[in-house]
Design a protein around this motif. Structure first.
Motif, PDB file in Angstrom:
ATOM      1  N   UNK A 144      49.301  59.002  54.457  1.00 25.58           N
ATOM      2  CA  UNK A 144      50.664  58.987  54.996  1.00 25.58           C
ATOM      3  C   UNK A 144      51.425  57.776  54.450  1.00 25.58           C
ATOM      4  N   UNK A 145      50.785  56.606  54.508  1.00 27.80           N
ATOM      5  CA  UNK A 145      51.429  55.399  53.982  1.00 27.80           C
ATOM      6  C   UNK A 145      51.721  55.525  52.492  1.00 27.80           C
ATOM      7  N   UNK A 146      50.777  56.061  51.743  1.00 30.40           N
ATOM      8  CA  UNK A 146      50.965  56.227  50.301  1.00 30.40           C
ATOM      9  C   UNK A 146      52.184  57.092  50.007  1.00 30.40           C
ATOM     10  N   UNK A 147      52.258  58.259  50.628  1.00 27.51           N
ATOM     11  CA  UNK A 147      53.376  59.162  50.341  1.00 27.51           C
ATOM     12  C   UNK A 147      54.701  58.613  50.859  1.00 27.51           C
ATOM     13  N   UNK A 148      54.663  57.871  51.955  1.00 26.35           N
ATOM     14  CA  UNK A 148      55.896  57.291  52.490  1.00 26.35           C
ATOM     15  C   UNK A 148      56.427  56.185  51.578  1.00 26.35           C
ATOM     16  N   UNK A 149      55.534  55.301  51.132  1.00 23.48           N
ATOM     17  CA  UNK A 149      55.958  54.227  50.227  1.00 23.48           C
ATOM     18  C   UNK A 149      56.450  54.814  48.914  1.00 23.48           C
ATOM     19  N   UNK A 150      55.717  55.782  48.392  1.00 22.95           N
ATOM     20  CA  UNK A 150      56.118  56.421  47.139  1.00 22.95           C
ATOM     21  C   UNK A 150      57.483  57.103  47.289  1.00 22.95           C
ATOM     22  N   UNK A 151      57.717  57.747  48.420  1.00 19.24           N
ATOM     23  CA  UNK A 151      59.015  58.374  48.679  1.00 19.24           C
ATOM     24  C   UNK A 151      60.136  57.342  48.605  1.00 19.24           C
ATOM     25  N   UNK A 161      56.680  62.308  58.153  1.00 16.53           N
ATOM     26  CA  UNK A 161      55.908  61.129  58.565  1.00 16.53           C
ATOM     27  C   UNK A 161      55.462  61.276  60.016  1.00 16.53           C
ATOM     28  N   UNK A 162      56.402  61.599  60.882  1.00 12.44           N
ATOM     29  CA  UNK A 162      56.086  61.688  62.307  1.00 12.44           C
ATOM     30  C   UNK A 162      55.055  62.779  62.585  1.00 12.44           C
ATOM     31  N   UNK A 163      55.264  63.945  61.994  1.00 12.89           N
ATOM     32  CA  UNK A 163      54.347  65.061  62.220  1.00 12.89           C
ATOM     33  C   UNK A 163      52.959  64.747  61.662  1.00 12.89           C
TER      34      UNK A 163
END
Length: 133
Positions: A86-93, A73-75
């Motif tokens: 980024x938001x999509x993959x973070x929420x999905x994670x 996320x940070x990178x």
């Protein structure tokens, strides 16, 4: 500037393991008391096979999955990646890791492995978003 949703997901993922261990300590027939709190890891490791033990293992795996996710996320953000992606993959994670914990506790081994793979793919996707920038 509003905080990026993915950063909130990092915070949730950081504390998610504690939810699993809370269940391990208090959610089953054997509850950890003050006496057992002197050696909580030993107490958890000695629990009979079952949901409590699997919740403890879900906690351990969640601690293992967190660093690469947070770094991703940070990178991705500092490299100028698409905030939407980024938001999509973070929420999905986060969602997949919650399902993973449920699968682990309820002993759904094959589904757990598939969900683990999906969450790991989200972490890899964050690094890809960073690379694309």
């Amino acid at each position: 500037m509003a905080m990026i949703l993915a950063y909130w997901c990092v915070l949730i993922a950081a504390f998610m393991p504690f939810g699993f261990v809370l269940y391990a300590k208090a959610g089953g027939p054997k509850k950890m008391g003050l006496k057992e709190n002197h050696h909580p890891r030993r107490w958890l490791e000695e629990q009979a096979e079952g949901p409590q033990r699997r919740a403890y293992w879900a906690q351990l795996n969640s601690f293992e999955a967190f660093p690469p996710f947070a770094a991703g996320v940070i990178i991705a953000v500092i490299s100028g990646g698409s905030i939407g992606a980024i938001n999509l993959f973070a929420v999905l994670f986060v969602l997949l890791r919650l399902v993973y914990g449920w699968c682990y506790i309820s002993d759904r081994a094959t589904m757990r492995s598939l969900v683990w793979g999906g969450a790991a793919a989200c972490t890899v996707a964050l690094f890809i978003v960073a690379a694309i920038g």
